[in-house]
Scaffold this active site. Structure first.
Site, PDB file in Angstrom:
ATOM      1  N   GLN A  25     -24.190 -13.684   2.660  1.00 32.24           N
ATOM      2  CA  GLN A  25     -24.537 -14.905   1.813  1.00 32.24           C
ATOM      3  C   GLN A  25     -24.077 -16.255   2.507  1.00 32.24           C
ATOM      4  O   GLN A  25     -23.352 -16.187   3.620  1.00 32.24           O
ATOM      5  CB  GLN A  25     -23.952 -14.700   0.557  1.00 32.24           C
ATOM      6  CG  GLN A  25     -24.404 -13.644  -0.341  1.00 32.24           C
ATOM      7  CD  GLN A  25     -23.668 -13.564  -1.594  1.00 32.24           C
ATOM      8  OE1 GLN A  25     -22.646 -12.600  -1.803  1.00 32.24           O
ATOM      9  NE2 GLN A  25     -23.979 -14.381  -2.572  1.00 32.24           N
ATOM     10  N   HIS A  26     -24.550 -17.235   1.999  1.00 35.49           N
ATOM     11  CA  HIS A  26     -23.784 -18.677   2.394  1.00 35.49           C
ATOM     12  C   HIS A  26     -24.456 -19.255   3.425  1.00 35.49           C
ATOM     13  O   HIS A  26     -24.367 -20.572   3.892  1.00 35.49           O
ATOM     14  CB  HIS A  26     -22.530 -18.521   2.300  1.00 35.49           C
ATOM     15  CG  HIS A  26     -21.867 -18.239   1.140  1.00 35.49           C
ATOM     16  ND1 HIS A  26     -22.010 -18.766  -0.207  1.00 35.49           N
ATOM     17  CD2 HIS A  26     -20.728 -17.391   0.823  1.00 35.49           C
ATOM     18  CE1 HIS A  26     -21.321 -18.252  -1.170  1.00 35.49           C
ATOM     19  NE2 HIS A  26     -20.491 -17.462  -0.475  1.00 35.49           N
ATOM     20  N   ASP A  59     -25.939 -10.175  -0.012  1.00 36.48           N
ATOM     21  CA  ASP A  59     -25.406  -8.563   0.104  1.00 36.48           C
ATOM     22  C   ASP A  59     -24.746  -8.269  -1.014  1.00 36.48           C
ATOM     23  O   ASP A  59     -25.047  -6.912  -1.326  1.00 36.48           O
ATOM     24  CB  ASP A  59     -24.736  -8.589   1.568  1.00 36.48           C
ATOM     25  CG  ASP A  59     -23.566  -9.762   1.498  1.00 36.48           C
ATOM     26  OD1 ASP A  59     -23.492 -10.576   0.637  1.00 36.48           O
ATOM     27  OD2 ASP A  59     -22.802  -9.691   2.572  1.00 36.48           O
TER      28      ASP A  59
END
Length: 479
Positions: free
Chosen positions: A81-82, A241
């Site tokens: 992520q991110h 995830d």
């Protein structure tokens, strides 16, 4: 290879360090083939990775699955992520991706929170108060430090978005689970927030379309001869995830998950949109239409392994007792929000042993996760429900015993591994069967495993760690 009863699907886990692919039988959930390939991540002040390397690793992982991957009817990607992926007009990366654990953007995150109404306003609009990990802070950092890269950017993607786009060859897409961790998608409206985009100078046209739960992102065009997937195979929306792992467990409200990996996470599914102004809990969406309140730490298994290596001990060589307290914030920390912190060790005595110091590292890592447990669970959750322990550390005896001792709760360790990839596979399977992907995973029995009975909670250790953390907060903030 186990015999397959039904159609095959591929689930992908593109994590910080590697990409893993599983070929799964839709009828039984049996893994009939698997493959893996590593990534390179920079070290030092920042943490960056080349998205082209992710796609190469994906092709390699699929190739290692053999003919089973070519027979798959659908595929889905769960990704870290991110991360900020910037693409030029030809779809090539402008620069390496800024990863979730790159904390150089902490000043930009603090500035954005202050400029757009403070933590309460952010929590109400977005469900989360952004920290350095959030993509919006990374874009703001890039605009400030590398304006030429921003000018060259024609598309902004998350890691799983990038890989999904490479699979379909079509317009950019994302999903509500992953996009909810950007800081520019408002959970209150479930849409991109133009105020934030204006503030950071990001054109909405650069962002991907948010695919609805259950909708396909596209299909494999068959134009890449090095991609061992069948032409026409459906490509699911994919997700982040943690949302993928929640799908992989078939998670229902009332059950909390502790994931022990490079980062540590604690999360649960909720029917209620989270909005925590303290910033402890990120109010993420899940991949189905519900919500996934989540707290994340930057330092978990790798940090504890590093302490073991410094002590010259095996990771399981813990010893009880002693007065040592160790906060293993080796990469800064996200929960609590201390991006500039370093590790802190206190309470040493002449009789302190190396094993006791190592146990203190485990305690410090687990304490950070458990301190958020009550915030991610709904108020009516049953406290006797076992915690689900997943991730690379879940099968370690020292991790299991530390979670039991500091939580005082029963712990279930699912037998199924690679839950992010399994969740992605369940999402791909749902395109073929029309089922909810979490229902698919429950049919596969992915959360089944032994239950470790509860032990008395170690209140003295919890109080000691909490006290040290609060007393040292100013020192940790200024580190």
């Amino acid at each position: 290879m186990p015999a397959a009863e039904g159609p095959l699907v591929v689930g992908v886990d593109s994590s910080t360090q590697s990409t893993k692919a599983l070929v799964v039988d839709v009828a039984t959930g049996a893994v009939v083939a698997s493959g893996q390939a590593p990534h390179t991540v920079t070290t030092g002040a920042g943490h960056e990775s080349d998205p082209e390397e992710w796609y190469g690793a994906l092709r390699t992982a699929l190739a290692r699955c053999g003919d089973a991957a070519r027979r798959a009817a659908a595929v889905s990607v769960g990704g870290q992520q991110h991360g900020l992926v910037t693409l030029d007009a030809h779809g090539r990366p402008v620069r390496p991706a800024l990863l979730w654990n790159d904390v150089r953007s902490a000043p930009q995150a603090r500035r954005l929170v202050a400029e757009l109404g403070g933590p309460k306003e952010w929590a109400e609009r977005f469900g989360s108060v952004p920290g350095a990990s959030f993509t919006v802070a990374k874009w703001a950092w890039l605009a400030e430090h590398e304006p030429a890269a921003v000018r060259a950017t024609a598309a902004v993607r998350l890691p799983h978005d990038y890989l999904t786009g490479r699979l379909t060859g079509g317009p950019g897409t994302t999903d509500r689970g992953d996009v909810s961790g950007t800081g520019w998608w408002a959970s209150r409206t479930e849409a991109y927030d133009e105020d934030v985009l204006d503030r950071v100078g990001l054109e909405p046209a650069l962002l991907p379309r948010v695919v609805a739960p259950g909708e396909a992102a596209g299909a494999v065009p068959g134009t890449d001869p090095d991609l061992p997937l069948a032409k026409g195979a459906l490509v699911a929306a994919g997700t982040g995830d943690n949302a993928a792992a929640a799908l992989g467990l078939g998670l229902l409200p009332g059950t909390a998950v502790l994931s022990l990996g490079t980062s540590g996470t604690v999360y649960a599914v909720s029917r209620h949109r989270p909005a925590d102004p303290s910033g402890v809990v990120a109010g993420f969406a899940d991949a189905r239409g519900d919500w996934l309140p989540l707290a994340c730490t930057l330092n978990c298994t790798l940090a504890v392994d590093r302490i073991a290596a410094l002590l010259g001990l095996d990771r399981e060589a813990v010893e009880p007792g002693g007065t040592a307290t160790l906060l293993p914030y080796l990469d800064g920390e996200r929960t609590p929000d201390l991006p500039n912190a370093s590790g802190l060790l206190t309470g040493l005595r002449h009789d302190t042993t190396g094993g006791q110091v190592l146990q203190a590292a485990y305690d410090g890592a687990v304490h950070a996760l458990l301190s958020a447990l009550d915030h991610v669970l709904d108020a009516d959750a049953d406290p006797t429900t076992p915690l689900l322990l997943i991730g690379g550390g879940a099968r370690g005896t020292a991790w299991q015993q530390t979670v039991r001792r500091l939580s005082g709760r029963p712990v279930r360790v699912p037998r199924a591994q690679e839950l992010v990839a399994l969740g992605a596979a369940a999402q791909a399977a749902s395109l073929l069967t029309g089922e909810d992907p979490a229902t698919v995973a429950r049919r596969w029995g992915t959360s089944e495993g032994p239950v470790l009975e509860p032990v008395e909670r170690d209140e003295s250790a919890l109080q000691r760690i909490s006290g040290v953390r609060e007393e040292a907060r100013r020192l940790l903030e200024e580190a």
